[in-house]
Design a protein around this motif. Structure first.
Motif, PDB file in Angstrom:
ATOM      1  N   SER A   1       0.831  -1.212   0.000  1.00 61.07           N
ATOM      2  CA  SER A   1       0.000   0.000   0.000  1.00 61.07           C
ATOM      3  C   SER A   1       0.862   1.257   0.000  1.00 61.07           C
ATOM      4  CB  SER A   1      -0.915   0.009   1.229  1.00 61.07           C
ATOM      5  OG  SER A   1      -0.140  -0.163   2.406  1.00 61.07           O
ATOM      6  N   PHE A   2       0.847   1.983  -1.111  1.00 61.90           N
ATOM      7  CA  PHE A   2       1.616   3.220  -1.211  1.00 61.90           C
ATOM      8  C   PHE A   2       0.820   4.325  -1.879  1.00 61.90           C
ATOM      9  CE2 PHE A   2       4.613  -0.265  -0.869  1.00 61.90           C
ATOM     10  CZ  PHE A   2       5.452   0.191   0.141  1.00 61.90           C
ATOM     11  N   SER A   3      -0.492   4.292  -1.687  1.00 66.54           N
ATOM     12  CA  SER A   3      -1.356   5.314  -2.256  1.00 66.54           C
ATOM     13  C   SER A   3      -2.709   5.264  -1.562  1.00 66.54           C
ATOM     14  CB  SER A   3      -1.551   5.062  -3.753  1.00 66.54           C
ATOM     15  OG  SER A   3      -2.499   5.955  -4.297  1.00 66.54           O
TER      16      SER A   3
ATOM     17  N   PHE B   1      -0.980  -2.585  -7.253  1.00 70.24           N
ATOM     18  CA  PHE B   1       0.339  -2.936  -6.730  1.00 70.24           C
ATOM     19  C   PHE B   1       0.261  -4.137  -5.802  1.00 70.24           C
ATOM     20  CE2 PHE B   1       4.169  -2.345  -4.039  1.00 70.24           C
ATOM     21  CZ  PHE B   1       5.113  -2.442  -5.059  1.00 70.24           C
ATOM     22  N   VAL B   2      -0.813  -4.266  -5.052  1.00 72.01           N
ATOM     23  CA  VAL B   2      -1.002  -5.455  -4.205  1.00 72.01           C
ATOM     24  C   VAL B   2      -0.923  -6.721  -5.061  1.00 72.01           C
ATOM     25  CG1 VAL B   2      -2.709  -6.755  -2.854  1.00 72.01           C
ATOM     26  CG2 VAL B   2      -2.298  -4.332  -2.349  1.00 72.01           C
ATOM     27  N   LYS B   3      -1.611  -6.707  -6.189  1.00 73.39           N
ATOM     28  CA  LYS B   3      -1.600  -7.875  -7.078  1.00 73.39           C
ATOM     29  C   LYS B   3      -0.214  -8.118  -7.663  1.00 73.39           C
ATOM     30  CE  LYS B   3      -6.441  -7.266  -8.447  1.00 73.39           C
ATOM     31  NZ  LYS B   3      -7.367  -6.873  -9.548  1.00 73.39           N
ATOM     32  N   LYS B   4       0.456  -7.041  -8.063  1.00 71.98           N
ATOM     33  CA  LYS B   4       1.779  -7.165  -8.679  1.00 71.98           C
ATOM     34  C   LYS B   4       2.786  -7.751  -7.692  1.00 71.98           C
ATOM     35  CE  LYS B   4       5.549  -4.363 -10.629  1.00 71.98           C
ATOM     36  NZ  LYS B   4       5.844  -5.218 -11.798  1.00 71.98           N
ATOM     37  N   ILE B   5       2.813  -7.225  -6.486  1.00 74.36           N
ATOM     38  CA  ILE B   5       3.836  -7.679  -5.548  1.00 74.36           C
ATOM     39  C   ILE B   5       3.492  -9.048  -4.960  1.00 74.36           C
ATOM     40  CG2 ILE B   5       3.040  -6.684  -3.340  1.00 74.36           C
ATOM     41  CD1 ILE B   5       6.050  -5.537  -3.222  1.00 74.36           C
ATOM     42  N   HIS B   6       2.212  -9.402  -4.964  1.00 74.40           N
ATOM     43  CA  HIS B   6       1.830 -10.739  -4.527  1.00 74.40           C
ATOM     44  C   HIS B   6       2.391 -11.794  -5.475  1.00 74.40           C
ATOM     45  CE1 HIS B   6      -1.055 -14.225  -4.316  1.00 74.40           C
ATOM     46  NE2 HIS B   6      -0.684 -14.112  -3.046  1.00 74.40           N
ATOM     47  N   ASP B   7       2.574 -11.421  -6.715  1.00 74.09           N
ATOM     48  CA  ASP B   7       3.096 -12.357  -7.714  1.00 74.09           C
ATOM     49  C   ASP B   7       4.564 -12.728  -7.480  1.00 74.09           C
ATOM     50  OD1 ASP B   7       0.677 -12.536  -8.989  1.00 74.09           O
ATOM     51  OD2 ASP B   7       1.150 -11.057 -10.541  1.00 74.09           O
ATOM     52  N   THR B   8       5.231 -12.065  -6.541  1.00 76.22           N
ATOM     53  CA  THR B   8       6.610 -12.451  -6.194  1.00 76.22           C
ATOM     54  C   THR B   8       6.649 -13.785  -5.457  1.00 76.22           C
ATOM     55  OG1 THR B   8       6.510 -11.236  -4.093  1.00 76.22           O
ATOM     56  CG2 THR B   8       7.377 -10.046  -6.022  1.00 76.22           C
ATOM     57  N   GLY B   9       5.503 -14.211  -4.938  1.00 73.62           N
ATOM     58  CA  GLY B   9       5.452 -15.467  -4.198  1.00 73.62           C
ATOM     59  C   GLY B   9       5.310 -15.305  -2.702  1.00 73.62           C
ATOM     60  N   VAL B  10       4.973 -14.099  -2.244  1.00 80.60           N
ATOM     61  CA  VAL B  10       4.805 -13.866  -0.814  1.00 80.60           C
ATOM     62  C   VAL B  10       3.558 -14.564  -0.281  1.00 80.60           C
ATOM     63  CG1 VAL B  10       6.052 -11.675  -0.764  1.00 80.60           C
ATOM     64  CG2 VAL B  10       3.601 -11.686  -1.268  1.00 80.60           C
TER      65      VAL B  10
ATOM     66  N   PRO C   1      -4.784   4.202   3.288  1.00 82.29           N
ATOM     67  CA  PRO C   1      -6.083   4.405   2.625  1.00 82.29           C
ATOM     68  C   PRO C   1      -6.676   5.798   2.822  1.00 82.29           C
ATOM     69  CG  PRO C   1      -6.019   2.272   3.702  1.00 82.29           C
ATOM     70  CD  PRO C   1      -4.805   3.005   4.153  1.00 82.29           C
ATOM     71  N   CYS C   2      -6.456   6.407   3.997  1.00 85.23           N
ATOM     72  CA  CYS C   2      -7.084   7.689   4.329  1.00 85.23           C
ATOM     73  C   CYS C   2      -6.083   8.602   5.023  1.00 85.23           C
ATOM     74  CB  CYS C   2      -8.260   7.488   5.287  1.00 85.23           C
ATOM     75  SG  CYS C   2      -9.491   6.309   4.739  1.00 85.23           S
ATOM     76  N   ASP C   3      -6.389   9.900   5.038  1.00 81.38           N
ATOM     77  CA  ASP C   3      -5.551  10.808   5.815  1.00 81.38           C
ATOM     78  C   ASP C   3      -5.924  10.695   7.298  1.00 81.38           C
ATOM     79  OD1 ASP C   3      -7.688  12.615   6.524  1.00 81.38           O
ATOM     80  OD2 ASP C   3      -7.481  13.598   4.576  1.00 81.38           O
ATOM     81  N   GLU C   4      -5.151  11.360   8.125  1.00 81.35           N
ATOM     82  CA  GLU C   4      -5.313  11.186   9.570  1.00 81.35           C
ATOM     83  C   GLU C   4      -6.604  11.772  10.124  1.00 81.35           C
ATOM     84  OE1 GLU C   4      -2.428  13.509  11.950  1.00 81.35           O
ATOM     85  OE2 GLU C   4      -1.808  14.363  10.027  1.00 81.35           O
ATOM     86  N   PHE C   5      -7.286  12.589   9.330  1.00 78.29           N
ATOM     87  CA  PHE C   5      -8.527  13.204   9.808  1.00 78.29           C
ATOM     88  C   PHE C   5      -9.764  12.435   9.347  1.00 78.29           C
ATOM     89  CE2 PHE C   5      -5.355  16.602   9.207  1.00 78.29           C
ATOM     90  CZ  PHE C   5      -5.187  16.957  10.540  1.00 78.29           C
ATOM     91  N   ALA C   6      -9.557  11.386   8.559  1.00 76.87           N
ATOM     92  CA  ALA C   6     -10.685  10.601   8.055  1.00 76.87           C
ATOM     93  C   ALA C   6     -11.303   9.769   9.175  1.00 76.87           C
ATOM     94  CB  ALA C   6     -10.216   9.698   6.919  1.00 76.87           C
TER      95      ALA C   6
END
Length: 311
Positions: free
Chosen positions: A81-83, A92-101, A111-116
């Motif tokens: 999670s970087f956005s 990106f979750v799907k892409k990096i999961h394909d590494t075999g983790v 997912p949200c800012d600190e005021f959410a």
């Protein structure tokens, strides 16, 4: 959803060359060190890995390198999670999961800012869950750029999706940890405590393991703690070890993660003390503290007959 291993899950460092490039050879050596020290799983591409200072390509490279080096001996998880744009995040979750983790971790501040509100967080997480198929997921109460702690009620709601296998707790609050353990009882979601002072107590109450930054310095001590924490014949030794770990934990945060790399270098690892995170220079006093920490580590391993990994 299959449970992750109980035990020690170090939050991995990223070795760098003086040029700032990822030192892949040192990363492979570091991975082997964690395994030899008795780690039960590895959390690659996390805050200790300087994940916010890495490109997506480097995050993928680091994760892929660790998965390849472990060769199935122990499971690996990584951050995905970087956005706060959930479409970009799920991609990106799907892409990096394909590494075999074995799981992809979501930093709770992404997912949200600190005021959410918590409701807004729920909505975004439900969207991500629905968009990522059956990929095993984790949660990390990452303190940077801000810390969003997950309430016991919210954790229970997330666990009921049967998609979550890991929660790195950074609340540093035993009362909250106890409530989270109760809320996730009987689910696939394991609590892995990052906080050393509450670590032993959380294990007694049912936490699946520990994920402290201190495991980057002396994972052997945590392997021993996890192995014998419920052994009545070792209760005196565990009490002594826990007191040492509490004391040592007050030192390791100085210029971290450079301090961890310097400590490992002094232990004999071929790792350079470079970081992409701007830190103040080490003073002579700081160096003395790292040297003292090494002496304490050697003393406690000798006292308790804990085998040190030879580097």
């Amino acid at each position: 959803m299959k449970l992750l291993n109980k035990g020690l899950w170090p939050v991995m460092l990223t070795p760098f060359e003086e040029s700032g490039e990822v030192d892949v050879q040192a990363l492979e050596h570091l991975t082997e060190f964690y395994i030899e020290a008795g780690s039960d799983g590895l959390f690659a591409n996390c805050l200790s890995s300087e994940m916010f200072q890495l490109s997506n390509e480097e995050r993928y490279l680091i994760t892929k390198t660790v998965v390849k080096k472990t060769a199935g001996r122990i499971p690996v998880i990584t951050t995905g999670s970087f956005s706060n744009n959930m479409d970009l995040c799920t991609e990106f979750v799907k892409k990096i999961h394909d590494t075999g983790v074995h799981g992809v971790v979501i930093s709770t501040n992404q997912p949200c800012d600190e005021f959410a509100s918590e409701d807004e967080f729920r909505t975004k997480m439900e969207y991500l869950i629905n968009k990522t198929g059956n990929i095993p997921l984790g949660l990390y109460e990452c303190p940077v750029p801000y810390k969003r702690l997950i309430s016991p009620g919210l954790l229970k709601w997330l666990s009921e999706f049967d998609r979550f296998v890991y929660h790195k707790d950074t609340s540093c609050d035993m009362e909250q940890i106890s409530k989270k353990l109760l809320a996730t009882m009987g689910t696939s979601l394991g609590i892995y405590n990052a906080h050393v002072p509450t670590g032993l107590n959380s294990l007694v109450q049912g936490a699946r393991g520990l994920s402290p930054i201190a495991a980057n310095f002396y994972p052997e001590l945590f392997t021993y703690l996890l192995k014998y924490h419920d052994d009545s014949t070792k209760s005196a030794d565990i009490q002594v070890l826990n007191e040492y770990l509490d004391m040592m934990d007050t030192i390791i945060h100085i210029n971290y993660p450079i301090s961890a790399k310097l400590f490992l270098q002094k232990r004999g690892m071929n790792i350079k003390p470079y970081s992409r995170i701007v830190r103040s220079s080490f003073t002579k006093h700081d160096i003395n503290k790292v040297n003292m920490l090494l002496r304490v580590f050697e003393r406690i391993t000798n006292e308790l007959n804990i085998e040190r990994v030879q580097l």
